[in-house]
Scaffold this active site. Sequence first.
Site, mmCIF file in Angstrom:
data_model
loop_
_atom_site.group_PDB
_atom_site.id
_atom_site.type_symbol
_atom_site.label_atom_id
_atom_site.label_comp_id
_atom_site.label_asym_id
_atom_site.label_seq_id
_atom_site.Cartn_x
_atom_site.Cartn_y
_atom_site.Cartn_z
ATOM 1 N N ARG A 1 64.614 69.041 13.489
ATOM 2 C CA ARG A 1 64.854 70.368 14.216
ATOM 3 C C ARG A 1 65.869 70.237 15.179
ATOM 4 O O ARG A 1 66.530 69.251 15.319
ATOM 5 C CB ARG A 1 63.351 70.650 14.977
ATOM 6 C CG ARG A 1 62.826 69.638 15.837
ATOM 7 C CD ARG A 1 61.368 69.912 16.379
ATOM 8 N NE ARG A 1 61.230 68.569 17.160
ATOM 9 C CZ ARG A 1 60.567 67.533 16.840
ATOM 10 N NH1 ARG A 1 60.311 67.670 15.508
ATOM 11 N NH2 ARG A 1 60.178 66.606 17.601
ATOM 12 N N THR B 1 60.352 57.497 22.452
ATOM 13 C CA THR B 1 59.705 58.825 22.100
ATOM 14 C C THR B 1 60.923 59.480 21.188
ATOM 15 O O THR B 1 61.984 59.027 21.079
ATOM 16 C CB THR B 1 59.698 59.634 23.407
ATOM 17 O OG1 THR B 1 60.814 59.436 24.064
ATOM 18 C CG2 THR B 1 58.436 59.234 24.116
ATOM 19 N N CYS B 2 60.294 60.551 20.548
ATOM 20 C CA CYS B 2 61.186 61.443 19.803
ATOM 21 C C CYS B 2 62.404 61.635 20.090
ATOM 22 O O CYS B 2 62.715 62.019 21.660
ATOM 23 C CB CYS B 2 60.343 62.764 19.347
ATOM 24 S SG CYS B 2 61.506 63.790 18.552
ATOM 25 N N PRO B 3 63.651 61.552 19.651
ATOM 26 C CA PRO B 3 63.758 61.312 18.318
ATOM 27 C C PRO B 3 64.146 59.856 17.890
ATOM 28 O O PRO B 3 64.316 59.566 16.869
ATOM 29 C CB PRO B 3 65.091 62.218 17.809
ATOM 30 C CG PRO B 3 65.939 62.137 19.335
ATOM 31 C CD PRO B 3 64.940 62.065 20.430
ATOM 32 N N ASP C 1 54.731 56.992 19.460
ATOM 33 C CA ASP C 1 54.833 58.419 19.565
ATOM 34 C C ASP C 1 54.158 59.342 18.758
ATOM 35 O O ASP C 1 54.411 59.119 17.258
ATOM 36 C CB ASP C 1 56.301 58.772 19.791
ATOM 37 C CG ASP C 1 56.552 60.257 19.978
ATOM 38 O OD1 ASP C 1 55.559 60.830 20.434
ATOM 39 O OD2 ASP C 1 57.724 60.569 19.692
#
Lengths: 79, 377
Positions: B188, A17-19, A44
């Site tokens: 971000r 999953t992110c990141p 993802d």
Amino acid sequence: MAATYQIDKTVDAKGQTCPMPVVMLAKAIKDLKPGQVLAVYATDPGAKKDIPAWANKTGNTLLETVEEPGLLTFYIKKA
Amino acid sequence: MAWEARSSPTGCINLLHGDARNSTSITVFDAKGIHTYQPGWLYVPFGEQDPHKLQRSERRLLQRDIALLSGDAGNVVRIDPAAKQLQTADGQTHAYDYLVLATGSRNAPEEVSGFAEGADHFYSEKASLALEKKLANFTGGRIVTGVASVPYRCPPAPLEFTFMLEASLRDRGLRGSTEIHYVFPINRPFPIQSVSDFVAPLLEERGVQVHTFFNTETIDPEHKIVSSLEGEDLPYDLLVLAPPHKGQQVIIDSGLGDRDGWIPTDHNTLRVKGYEDANLFAVGDATDLPVSKSGSAAHYEGHVVAETIAAEVQHRPIRELYHGRVACFLETGHGQATFLWFDYEHPPKPPKPRRLWHLEKAALNTFYWQLIPPGRV
Ligand SMILES: Cc1cc2nc3c(=O)[nH]c(=O)nc-3n(C[C@H](O)[C@H](O)[C@H](O)COP(=O)(O)OP(=O)(O)OC[C@H]3O[C@@H](n4cnc5c(N)ncnc54)[C@H](O)[C@@H]3O)c2cc1C
């Protein structure tokens, strides 16, 4: 079409999953020479936004994004 | 039954014991025998926390009839799930029926060249005390904060540090002469979009310059420059980065982890993947779960594993699964904070920063010892 690229290295970020997909990609591209192609496999959905933004920021070229059910493949050419 | 468990799960070991009291024996293997409340390290650099008060003897936190092995006798060097045995550094082999891995993570500064010499952090007692000294002597310049690489413990902590630093420099009259730069590996300032949307305007309001897609590659301590994989070079006078993290060596040596030592763990049952029938569970920072490496996650996970094992021992259906629950505070400086509450399916919706959340975090920091390890919450 994806099949026409000569892929020099692959990154398997499936299930990450992110990141993580972007981080794995950033590390892997270091080992390539300019013009070589990296394929990144991810699941993802966030990667659809993050990887193009990463390519934009770093000047590497996102050649193509291939979406299949349950799999995203990104082809990136090193600048 | 052997628990190799530490820190936050302590409360859950106590809980498990309460549930299955008569039919089981529980042993905790713990290399140090000390329970550390790591969230307090965030406050040490600002002189707001004495780190020695963040530790308690594990023996005093565990119920009396739970066995505790520490030192070499508690230092697990090899785990053999097929034989249901583990080995400790004193050469002993211990058999178990159920094993829970809660080995946490370790700082891995060696992963970034120059980190040990060039960067400061607050991810250990020693480092947070060293940073306290440097901050006390700081008279202005350029501070770079953020994260060297992911994953790392307590994702909000580097942001909290940045907000608290900004407020503290303001109080000391040094804000005008200090630039603050915050670096983060993705596009971000925080992995979760809703939290990112919440903190981005706050960082801007406080005059913090944000550098996204900054995956720290090298640090040049001599010239005081931090460089990213993406090709950005940032000079600094003080560099405060969450260090790279890895899983423990025993996990790697036992073939139970991925390349970085994180244990592949079922998202809901918390059983170690590939060992579903071997009564092997993992909780806390040691896992590869897609949740924050936080005491909060470890706490909720510990409840689920305690319930699962108690149910199996008592031959009753299992009532609980883990759904990714995490609850934590995020300090925003000036004595205010917000609250993050989320799970796998529901991202957090941070409320406007208020003094109340800061006071609640302070209360948790104080009453942690009475609430969490004894299993009251
Ligand atoms: C600065 C900072 C701020 C934080 N703030 C928060 C917060 O506000 N909220 C929050 O929820 N979380 C926070 N955390 C994160 C939290 O402290 C951790 O996520 C939590 O401690 C994880 O618990 P754990 O039991 O998985 O691992 P740990 O607490 O790290 O415990 C692992 C233990 O296992 C032992 N061990 C390791 N290897 C072996 C071995 N081979 N044999 C025997 N024993 C072994 C170690 O000695 C250690 O004591 C923060 C962390 C830091 C650093």
